[in-house]
Structures are given as structure tokens and as C-alpha cells.
Write a protein that holds these residues in place. Structure first.
Motif, PDB file in Angstrom:
ATOM      1  N   GLY B 399       0.806  -1.218   0.000  1.00 54.17           N
ATOM      2  CA  GLY B 399       0.000   0.000   0.000  1.00 54.17           C
ATOM      3  C   GLY B 399       0.838   1.266   0.000  1.00 54.17           C
ATOM      4  N   GLY B 400       1.852   1.309   0.861  1.00 54.69           N
ATOM      5  CA  GLY B 400       2.686   2.500   0.962  1.00 54.69           C
ATOM      6  C   GLY B 400       3.426   2.776  -0.332  1.00 54.69           C
ATOM      7  N   ASN B 401       3.924   1.723  -0.951  1.00 54.99           N
ATOM      8  CA  ASN B 401       4.661   1.896  -2.201  1.00 54.99           C
ATOM      9  C   ASN B 401       3.731   2.258  -3.354  1.00 54.99           C
ATOM     10  OD1 ASN B 401       7.582   1.452  -1.721  1.00 54.99           O
ATOM     11  ND2 ASN B 401       6.803  -0.430  -0.816  1.00 54.99           N
ATOM     12  N   GLN B 402       2.528   1.703  -3.328  1.00 52.34           N
ATOM     13  CA  GLN B 402       1.547   2.107  -4.333  1.00 52.34           C
ATOM     14  C   GLN B 402       1.266   3.602  -4.216  1.00 52.34           C
ATOM     15  OE1 GLN B 402      -1.978  -0.260  -3.879  1.00 52.34           O
ATOM     16  NE2 GLN B 402      -1.115  -1.998  -4.978  1.00 52.34           N
ATOM     17  N   GLN B 403       1.132   4.061  -2.963  1.00 50.78           N
ATOM     18  CA  GLN B 403       0.843   5.471  -2.763  1.00 50.78           C
ATOM     19  C   GLN B 403       1.998   6.328  -3.291  1.00 50.78           C
ATOM     20  OE1 GLN B 403      -1.736   6.851  -2.657  1.00 50.78           O
ATOM     21  NE2 GLN B 403      -2.287   7.910  -0.790  1.00 50.78           N
ATOM     22  N   LYS B 404       3.218   5.830  -3.120  1.00 52.45           N
ATOM     23  CA  LYS B 404       4.362   6.589  -3.637  1.00 52.45           C
ATOM     24  C   LYS B 404       4.334   6.652  -5.164  1.00 52.45           C
ATOM     25  CE  LYS B 404       7.590   5.436   0.069  1.00 52.45           C
ATOM     26  NZ  LYS B 404       8.901   4.764   0.247  1.00 52.45           N
ATOM     27  N   VAL B 405       3.828   5.610  -5.793  1.00 53.07           N
ATOM     28  CA  VAL B 405       3.695   5.641  -7.254  1.00 53.07           C
ATOM     29  C   VAL B 405       2.717   6.754  -7.648  1.00 53.07           C
ATOM     30  CG1 VAL B 405       2.871   4.382  -9.286  1.00 53.07           C
ATOM     31  CG2 VAL B 405       4.268   3.211  -7.579  1.00 53.07           C
ATOM     32  N   VAL B 406       1.612   6.854  -6.901  1.00 53.08           N
ATOM     33  CA  VAL B 406       0.655   7.922  -7.195  1.00 53.08           C
ATOM     34  C   VAL B 406       1.329   9.283  -7.003  1.00 53.08           C
ATOM     35  CG1 VAL B 406      -1.605   8.889  -6.703  1.00 53.08           C
ATOM     36  CG2 VAL B 406      -1.230   6.462  -6.391  1.00 53.08           C
ATOM     37  N   ILE B 407       2.128   9.389  -5.946  1.00 51.79           N
ATOM     38  CA  ILE B 407       2.808  10.657  -5.682  1.00 51.79           C
ATOM     39  C   ILE B 407       3.813  10.980  -6.794  1.00 51.79           C
ATOM     40  CG2 ILE B 407       4.465  11.755  -4.118  1.00 51.79           C
ATOM     41  CD1 ILE B 407       2.767  10.706  -1.847  1.00 51.79           C
ATOM     42  N   ALA B 408       4.467   9.937  -7.301  1.00 55.35           N
ATOM     43  CA  ALA B 408       5.383  10.162  -8.422  1.00 55.35           C
ATOM     44  C   ALA B 408       4.617  10.741  -9.608  1.00 55.35           C
ATOM     45  CB  ALA B 408       6.056   8.851  -8.810  1.00 55.35           C
ATOM     46  N   LYS B 409       3.398  10.224  -9.818  1.00 50.02           N
ATOM     47  CA  LYS B 409       2.564  10.734 -10.906  1.00 50.02           C
ATOM     48  C   LYS B 409       2.222  12.207 -10.659  1.00 50.02           C
ATOM     49  CE  LYS B 409      -1.727   9.293 -11.208  1.00 50.02           C
ATOM     50  NZ  LYS B 409      -2.921   8.475 -11.483  1.00 50.02           N
ATOM     51  N   VAL B 410       1.917  12.526  -9.401  1.00 48.48           N
ATOM     52  CA  VAL B 410       1.633  13.920  -9.042  1.00 48.48           C
ATOM     53  C   VAL B 410       2.851  14.784  -9.356  1.00 48.48           C
ATOM     54  CG1 VAL B 410       1.082  15.511  -7.172  1.00 48.48           C
ATOM     55  CG2 VAL B 410       0.054  13.226  -7.197  1.00 48.48           C
ATOM     56  N   LEU B 411       4.021  14.349  -8.884  1.00 46.59           N
ATOM     57  CA  LEU B 411       5.249  15.128  -9.059  1.00 46.59           C
ATOM     58  C   LEU B 411       5.586  15.315 -10.535  1.00 46.59           C
ATOM     59  CD1 LEU B 411       7.476  13.508  -6.285  1.00 46.59           C
ATOM     60  CD2 LEU B 411       6.571  15.840  -6.302  1.00 46.59           C
ATOM     61  N   SER B 412       5.303  14.288 -11.338  1.00 45.36           N
ATOM     62  CA  SER B 412       5.708  14.331 -12.747  1.00 45.36           C
ATOM     63  C   SER B 412       5.064  15.513 -13.477  1.00 45.36           C
ATOM     64  CB  SER B 412       5.344  13.029 -13.447  1.00 45.36           C
ATOM     65  OG  SER B 412       3.946  12.988 -13.705  1.00 45.36           O
ATOM     66  N   THR B 413       3.901  15.958 -13.003  1.00 45.84           N
ATOM     67  CA  THR B 413       3.238  17.060 -13.695  1.00 45.84           C
ATOM     68  C   THR B 413       3.743  18.418 -13.216  1.00 45.84           C
ATOM     69  OG1 THR B 413       1.439  17.252 -12.087  1.00 45.84           O
ATOM     70  CG2 THR B 413       1.119  15.687 -13.876  1.00 45.84           C
ATOM     71  N   GLU B 414       4.637  18.412 -12.235  1.00 42.87           N
ATOM     72  CA  GLU B 414       5.165  19.644 -11.638  1.00 42.87           C
ATOM     73  C   GLU B 414       4.049  20.614 -11.273  1.00 42.87           C
ATOM     74  OE1 GLU B 414       7.993  20.856 -14.570  1.00 42.87           O
ATOM     75  OE2 GLU B 414       9.413  19.301 -13.981  1.00 42.87           O
ATOM     76  N   PRO B 415       3.183  20.192 -10.356  1.00 40.41           N
ATOM     77  CA  PRO B 415       2.004  21.000 -10.047  1.00 40.41           C
ATOM     78  C   PRO B 415       2.334  22.208  -9.170  1.00 40.41           C
ATOM     79  CG  PRO B 415       2.088  19.109  -8.602  1.00 40.41           C
ATOM     80  CD  PRO B 415       3.258  18.984  -9.535  1.00 40.41           C
ATOM     81  N   GLU B 416       1.429  23.179  -9.184  1.00 41.53           N
ATOM     82  CA  GLU B 416       1.571  24.345  -8.304  1.00 41.53           C
ATOM     83  C   GLU B 416       0.581  24.294  -7.153  1.00 41.53           C
ATOM     84  OE1 GLU B 416       2.530  28.185 -10.361  1.00 41.53           O
ATOM     85  OE2 GLU B 416       1.865  27.015 -12.096  1.00 41.53           O
ATOM     86  N   VAL B 417      -0.514  23.555  -7.362  1.00 44.25           N
ATOM     87  CA  VAL B 417      -1.465  23.331  -6.282  1.00 44.25           C
ATOM     88  C   VAL B 417      -1.703  21.833  -6.186  1.00 44.25           C
ATOM     89  CG1 VAL B 417      -3.816  23.720  -5.457  1.00 44.25           C
ATOM     90  CG2 VAL B 417      -2.637  25.521  -6.725  1.00 44.25           C
ATOM     91  N   VAL B 418      -1.345  21.224  -5.065  1.00 41.36           N
ATOM     92  CA  VAL B 418      -1.650  19.799  -4.920  1.00 41.36           C
ATOM     93  C   VAL B 418      -2.727  19.618  -3.863  1.00 41.36           C
ATOM     94  CG1 VAL B 418       0.554  18.850  -5.661  1.00 41.36           C
ATOM     95  CG2 VAL B 418       0.235  19.422  -3.275  1.00 41.36           C
TER      96      VAL B 418
END
Lengths: 327, 498
Positions: B399-418
Motif C-alpha cells: 500500500g505504501g509503495n503504491q501510494q508513492k507511485v501515485v505521488i510520483a505521478k503527481v510530481l511528474s506534472t510539476e504541479p503548483e497546487v496539490v
């Protein structure tokens, strides 16, 4: 067993193992095809000849083209029951334009536009009005068949020029034209599914539409496109069929949607979407083609052939399920 | 005294892999008593009830029902013995009539035919006994939620239930419907039926219940007579004082206002939300389950269409019609539902990470797969995602590693509001800590973070400002420094700060 391995990844048995399993499933379907070929070669001296093998691929191409389009739809988590009727529309339109003296290229484009348009309509209704694909395409199956009968007045349209007949019946060197079409379309489908963002989105939507949408994928557009592709493939298939038969039958393609679905599923694509691919579908279509051809050579009545085909499908799915559970 | 006990749960302990869900919990119930079970999300209330009716089995401890030790094999057996649970989500069949639902599976038959006259008569009897005015021949679909709930209760009573467990029974009722339910509960009490009443709503407890048992983190904090307690004491018992988990100090790096939401409303989801979001700041959104936190977040993200209200982004008025548009603007929403909405479970780690940026890494129409692989490996390294390699199916990760994969996806877009919606749900302490550190990184880089969490300590310790939601509205805004669990809980349960 499988649950344990899902929960606790062990270091070192990563992608190589996964790839092995993946290639193994395709390997197995391929092996099944090979097995059937061996048995048939031993049963009939006519089976394993170059002529007959090309013959098989030519016969398969009609179903394979439908099944390629169906693969896109099923990968995205949908189903298209209208392809058999859509192919009839396309072949009738092309035939009608041809016999009225239209240029061949324009006639073919006309047929493709008609069929693709119907697929597009399926896609728009399914994605925009959020209606189930099963129902929408079931309705289209009836509508498209009706339109064909209206357009042709229930009579076949036949008598095409040589150029058009070349599409389904001609050869380039020793290779039949439908085989060439098949290979080109297969290559394009493979690249689209495996190498383009669009292909990746199709898989993602089949895996989880919600996740895909929240990841910024225009799921409605992708779903619509997938049905348009299926309509296009059905049209292409219908046009090749008309050319081969030198006639556009208003009842052409009746029941073909089930053969196409069977080929996709035989090829290992999951009916729930998200898993599978186009090469599997080709193998699936070939298995069905080889069985048909072999049983014809062995003079088995077409009544028995239907029973054999159904049995093979059941058996293949059962084996596939079992190997997935064991993995 | 103990002769009047109808139910006794003694020293119940239940562990799931890695989690002690219930730790030595005691609960007893007298005949005709209404006993409240109170606790935050995840305190163990549901687990305790699932142990009671046999969905889960305790690792140790005993349950006595009517003086006999019991260990129900499942809800059906519990029901037959006289113990029914009325769930939050009702389990009636909408297209059957009230009578058919009440006696579903227990219909009297003549030959092969259901005796509908008998069905109707018996149902009418039960409804009359309960003082409920519903026609047994109405289709359940045509009843409002409150009446449906009463049918559910009638069903339990018709099975001669002596103990009823009601799980958040008023959560989807209108105030009027709730009043009718309270009347019914009083009548049940008169008929010596015992009730375990699970609710977040403290007023209801004072109105109805005799005693309260409070759970926190799977343990019983205490048991008090309702007559001898007050709201503050109950809230304090629920949230506890000591925070056992450790949180990193997140320095406030607040600069420009990046997002301004004005009077945003979505029918049935969000009511009149107004708030600001700043760069380099963590804005917490607290509230009970169903308070509208996720709905608010998804509305900003373009997943729901607002009926009214305005959103300003970097000073300009914007309209977001889809998540795609939100991502293009610089937003990213991490879903609370990792498996259904966060990940495509059929795909690999790599394909999940790159899903939102395929358009940015394509080359003449084709995905640049070398770059895609590089990117995935970089995030696997940066976030210490435990996976043998990037081609691995994401389903096989913890579960924790899956969540990190989602976070990697978040980071990949270089967001300004998360927007992080319950980012630590169901993951272990170590992974939680890593996610807290990531929030810190975001803030340092000047990213605006909106943090939604069901865990109060998390919101409290990580946020610089906190919005508390109650029934789809923002009930109040608290400064991170001055917020306390008690204040948040008060706002979240419909009270006021003072």
C-alpha cells in the motif's frame, strides 16, 4: 498463493519474470495454434501447402480486421455488437457507389465514411449519454442491418470492375492482397496501442476509468474514438468481403460480431478491459480460421463445425483462466 | 443487576496484519438500554460490531449473549439469534414492496407460491407494533430514506431481534426524518429492545442514550453515564490529548495567494464554500466522513460541475471543466481511493507514473519510451519506491509503495497546487512519515498544499490553516497554531468553537 505474491514483492524477481509470464501466455496461445496445425497436417495432405496457408490467412482476414477493431473496444472496457451489421452497410454503400459508376477510390472512401460514422455515433451515445455499450451497439446492430436492407432493397449488389475485385481476390506476387492489407493494419494497430499516448489511454480506461479521468485523460473522447475505430475496421472488412465475393449481400456479416469477440478473447484480451493486445487477437483469429479450414478439408459438415468452434473457445478460455490463477 | 445484561463483550482483541484494530475492549448492554458507541473514524467501532455479528472473529476475548457464550459464524446466524445490525447503507431491494423486503427469504409459501396475504398481514402487524405508518404494499423505491430505515428496523424486529445495532442512522436523514426515528427508538426502548447506537453526533447521544462507551485507536477510553457527562468531556475522550505519532515541523513558507474560491456550490455535494489558498502553505481540510471534503476538492479539480460560485487562479477568473484542464493549469488531485481512482492496477509502475504526462514526453506522436523509463527510475530512486524495477505491475506493490507511485505521478506534472485527499490512508507508519516529508518538500518549493485527512492529528500537526467542514459547508476556519482537536471536533459535529 497469488495473493501472497501480490502483497509482498520480492526483490530480484521483477520485470524479467513478468515478461516471461506475459510472453508465456502468448506463447501458449501460439503453441495451441501450432498444435492444431500439426494435427490437421497429419489428417489432411492438402492442409500444409502454401496455397492453402495463404487461403487460410485470406479467409481469416475478414474476421481478423473486425477483431482488431474489437480489440480496441474491449481493451477500453467496452463491447461492440454492431460490427457485423456495420460491415454490411459499408459494403453496400461501396457497392452502390461503384455500380452507379463512381470512381473506385471514392466508392471505398464512401463505404468507410458510412461505417466509421455509425461507429462514431455508437461512441458518442455511449460516452456522452453514459449508456451501456452492450445496449447501444445491440441497437445499432439492428439499425445498421435495417439501413442496409433499405438501401439495397433487400437485394445483393454485384458486378464490380476488375480493379475493385483485386482488393479481395488479387495477388501481389504469391501473396493475396487481403493478407497484405491484414499485415499493414496489424502493424498500425500495434504501433497505436503500444507506442502512442492514445493506446496507453485505451488500456488505462479499461483498467480504471476513474483513475484515467482523474489523471487528466479525456476519457469520453478516447471512448468515442475507440468505437469509431471499430466502425472503420468493420467497414474495411466489409469492403474486402464484397470485393472477394464480387457482391455486396444485404445479410453479409450476420453473426460475425461473435466470431470477432471470440478471436479477441481467444487471444488473451480480458473482457473486463485493460489487458491484452493486438498480436494475441491475430493468433486468436488464426486459430478460428485454421479450425474452419481444417474441418472443411476433412469434409466435416458445417453444422459440426459450429459445435467444434464453440468447444474450442470454451476450452481456450478455461485453460487461460486456469493458468492465470496458477500464476 | 447482571441478570438484566443481555450482551457482554469481554476483553475483545482483534488484530489484522500489522494493525491492532481492537485492544482488550469491553462493552456491555442492558435490556432496554440505548448505549452509544462513540469514536473518531478508524477508532474501531465498526470492527467491534463486525466481531459482534461474526463478520470478523476476535483473536481473544468472549461474547456473551443472553447469558450464553456465542461466536456467530456470520450476520445471518447473529440475526437468527436475535441480534441485527442496521447499516449506514441500507440493504433493501428497491423494486420489492415493503412486505416482501421485511420477510425476504422467510416468506410463508403455499405450495410453490408465496402467500402474499400472509406477508402483508404480518408486515402490517410489525409496522403497527412499531407505530410506523407505512403501507406494506408500497415499493421501497418510493419511500424516503427515513422510511426505508424504518422498514429495515421492522425487518429486524420481525426476526425477533432483541439487540439492534444502528450505525450512523441519521447520517442521511433530514431533521424531520431523524425526529421520527428518535420517536421509534423510544418506542423500541419501551418494548425492552436494547440498542447500540453508533454516532458522531453528540447531541443525539444526549437526547437518546443511557450510557456511552468511547473508543480511540482500537482501545476503550472509558464508559460514562450520559447523565453524568457533558459534550466537552466526550470530545476530549474521543480525541485524546497526547499525540503518539510524530510529525515533522513544516515551516510556513506562505507567499502569494494562488487560489481564491468564492461561494462555490454543487447540489448535494458542496454548499457555499469560500476560501483562499496560498503558495507555500498547507491548508488542511478536516471533517467527518461524508462532510463533503472530497467533493469540495474534486469540484476545484473539475470532476464535478459547480452550480454557482467563482474560482480565481493567480488573480484570474477561471472555469475548470475537467481534470485535464485542471492539470494543465497546474493542479493535481491525489485521490483518497488509491485502488479505484489513484492507480490503474492493471498497468505497470512505469505506465502509472507517466500517465498524466504522456503528451509531454512524446516524439512525433509516439511515446519516448526511453525518457519514460528514465523518469520512472528517477522517481523510484527519489521516493525510495520498493519495487524490483519499473516494469513491475503496480498491483504487486504494498500500500505504501503504491501510494508513492501515485505521488510520483503527481510530481511528474510539476504541479503548483496539490490536493492530497487522505494521502496516508491504510499505509504504515514509515511510509506515512515519508509522505509528511514530501509535503514539507512541496511547501519549501512554494507549492500550495491542500491536505484532507480523516486523522485529526495529521491535519492538526501539518496544516498552517484548517478549514472544518460539516454537512457540505465550511463550518469554520482555524489558525494552525490555535487549533485543537476539541475545537475541530466541535465544528465538525455541528457545534461552535466556543
Amino acid at each position: 498463493m497469488s495473493q501472497q505474491s501480490q502483497e509482498q514483492p520480492q526483490a530480484g524477481v521483477g520485470a524479467t519474470l513478468l515478461e516471461k509470464i506475459k510472453s508465456a501466455t502468448q506463447f501458449k496461445t501460439g503453441l495451441g495454434l501450432l498444435g492444431i496445425i500439426v494435427v490437421l497436417s497429419l489428417s489432411s495432405e492438402y492442409f500444409l501447402t502454401v496455397t492453402n496457408l495463404f487461403n487460410i490467412v485470406t479467409q481469416t482476414s475478414i474476421n481478423a480486421l473486425l477483431a482488431f477493431g474489437m480489440t480496441f473496444v474491449i481493451l477500453s472496457g467496452g463491447i461492440d455488437l454492431s460490427v457485423g451489421s456495420v460491415m454490411a452497410v459499408a459494403s453496400a454503400v461501396t457497392a452502390g457507389l461503384l455500380t452507379s459508376g463512381m470512381n473506385m477510390v471514392i466508392a471505398i472512401i464512401g463505404g468507410l465514411i458510412a461505417g466509421t460514422g455509425l461507429g462514431l455515433f455508437n461512441g458518442l451515445v455511449i460516452s456522452r449519454l453514459a449508456m451501456p455499450a452492450f445496449i447501444v451497439t445491440l441497437a445499432m446492430k439492428s439499425i445498421a442491418r435495417g439501413l442496409t436492407l433499405i438501401y439495397t432493397d433487400g437485394r445483393p449488389i454485384s458486378g464490380f470492375n476488375d480493379a475493385f475485385q483485386f482488393l479481395g481476390g488479387g495477388k501481389v506476387g504469391p501473396i493475396p492482397v487481403p493478407v497484405i492489407i491484414l499485415v499493414i493494419v496489424l502493424t498500425i494497430c500495434y504501433i497505436v496501442l503500444k507506442k502512442t499516448p492514445f493506446g496507453r489511454y485505451v488500456y488505462a480506461i479499461g483498467g480504471s476509468e476513474e483513475a484515467a479521468e482523474l489523471s487528466g485523460i479525456k476519457t469520453k473522447v478516447i471512448k468515442t474514438t475507440v468505437f469509431a475505430i471499430s466502425g472503420f475496421m468493420a467497414s474495411l472488412s466489409g469492403i474486402v468481403l464484397a470485393s472477394r465475393l464480387n457482391s455486396a449481400q444485404p445479410t453479409a456479416g450476420t453473426g460475425y460480431e461473435l466470431d470477432a469477440i471470440a478471436a479477441v478473447v481467444l487471444g488473451g484480451t480480458s473482457l473486463t478491459g485493460g489487458r491484452g493486445g493486438i498480436t494475441g487477437t491475430l493468433i486468436g483469429a488464426l486459430i478460428m480460421g485454421v479450425i474452419n479450414n481444417g474441418l472443411n478439408l476433412l469434409n466435416v459438415s458445417s453444422f459440426y463445425q459450429l459445435v467444434a468452434k464453440g468447444t474450442v473457445i470454451l476450452l481456450a478460455i478455461y485453460l487461460d483462466r486456469r493458468s492465470k490463477q496458477a500464476a | 443487576m447482571s441478570e438484566d445484561l443481555i450482551l457482554e463483550m469481554k476483553n475483545i482483541t482483534k488484530t489484522f496484519p500489522g494493525v491492532k484494530a481492537l485492544d482488550n475492549v469491553n462493552l456491555d448492554l442492558y435490556k432496554g438500554e440505548i448505549h452509544a458507541l462513540l469514536g473518531e473514524n478508524g477508532a474501531g467501532k465498526s470492527t467491534l460490531m463486525k466481531v459482534l455479528n461474526g463478520i470478523h472473529h476476535q483473536n481473544s476475548g468472549e461474547i456473551y449473549f443472553k447469558g450464553q457464550e456465542v461466536d456467530f459464524a456470520g450476520p445471518r446466524e447473529a440475526q437468527e439469534a436475535g441480534l441485527s445490525i442496521i447499516h449506514q447503507e441500507l440493504k433493501l431491494l428497491p423494486d420489492l414492496t415493503v412486505a416482501e423486503n421485511v420477510f425476504l427469504g422467510r416468506e410463508k409459501v403455499n405450495g410453490i407460491f408465496v402467500d402474499f396475504a400472509d406477508l402483508k398481514e404480518k408486515t402490517a402487524d410489525v409496522l403497527e407494533q412499531l407505530g410506523v405508518d407505512i403501507d406494506p404494499e408500497t415499493k421501497v423505491r418510493d419511500l424516503n430514506i427515513g422510511s426505508q430505515q424504518m422498514v429495515e428496523i421492522a425487518k429486524a424486529i420481525s426476526q425477533e431481534a432483541e439487540v439492534l445495532v444502528m450505525d450512523e442512522p441519521t447520517s442521511s436523514l433530514t431533521p424531520g426524518e431523524a425526529e421520527l426515528l428518535f420517536d421509534l427508538i423510544e418506542r423500541l426502548r419501551e418494548q425492552q429492545i436494547s440498542i447500540i447506537y453508533i454516532s458522531h453526533k453528540i447531541e443525539e447521544i444526549f437526547k437518546l442514550c443511557d450510557r456511552v462507551t468511547v473508543l480511540r485507536d482500537g482501545a476503550k477510553v472509558g464508559e460514562v453515564e450520559v447523565a453524568n457527562t457533558n459534550r466537552d468531556q466526550l470530545v476530549r475522550m474521543m480525541v485524546g490529548r497526547d499525540i503518539t505519532e510524530r510529525f515533522p515541523e513544516i515551516e510556513n513558507n506562505r507567499s502569494d495567494k494562488i487560489l481564491e474560491v468564492k461561494n462555490l456550490s454543487v447540489p448535494g455535494k458542496v454548499k457555499d464554500a469560500t476560501f483562499d489558498v496560498y503558495k507555500g502553505e498547507v491548508l488542511g481540510i478536516a471533517g467527518l466522513m461524508g462532510a463533503g471534503r472530497t467533493e469540495l476538492a474534486k469540484t476545484i479539480y473539475g470532476a464535478f460541475k459547480p452550480e454557482s460560485g467563482e474560482i480565481y487562479y493567480k488573480g484570474e477568473k477561471i472555469e475548470i471543466n475537467s481534470p485535464k484542464e485542471a492539470i494543465d493549469l497546474g493542479f493535481y488531485y491525489l485521490s483518497e481511493d488509491r485502488k479505484e481512482e489513484g492507480l490503474v492496477l492493471t498497468e505497470s509502475v512505469e505506465h502509472n507514473i507517466s500517465l498524466s504526462i504522456l503528451d509531454r514526453i512524446k516524439n512525433i506522436g509516439l511515446i519516448d519510451q526511453d525518457r519514460e523509463g528514465e523518469l520512472a527510475r528517477k522517481y523510484i530512486d527519489d521516493l525510495a519506491i520498493k519495487t524490483p524495477d519499473e516494469k513491475r505491475e503496480v498491483k504487486s506493490l504494498s500500500g505504501g509503495n503504491q501510494q508513492k507511485v501515485v505521488i510520483a505521478k503527481v510530481l511528474s506534472t510539476e504541479p503548483e497546487v496539490v490536493i492530497l485527499d487522505d494521502p496516508t490512508r491504510g499505509i504504515d507508519v514509515g511510509a506515512k512519515r515519508e509522505i509528511y516529508n514530501l509535503i514539507n518538500d512541496f511547501v519549501e518549493q512554494g507549492v500550495a498544499v491542500i491536505l484532507i485527512s480523516s486523522e485529526l492529528p495529521e491535519v492538526l500537526n501539518l496544516s498552517h490553516r484548517i478549514l472544518v467542514m460539516h454537512e457540505h459547508k465550511i463550518a469554520g476556519e482555524l489558525d494552525g497554531g490555535q487549533a485543537t482537536q476539541e475545537k475541530i471536533m466541535n465544528l465538525a459535529t455541528g457545534g461552535s468553537i466556543n
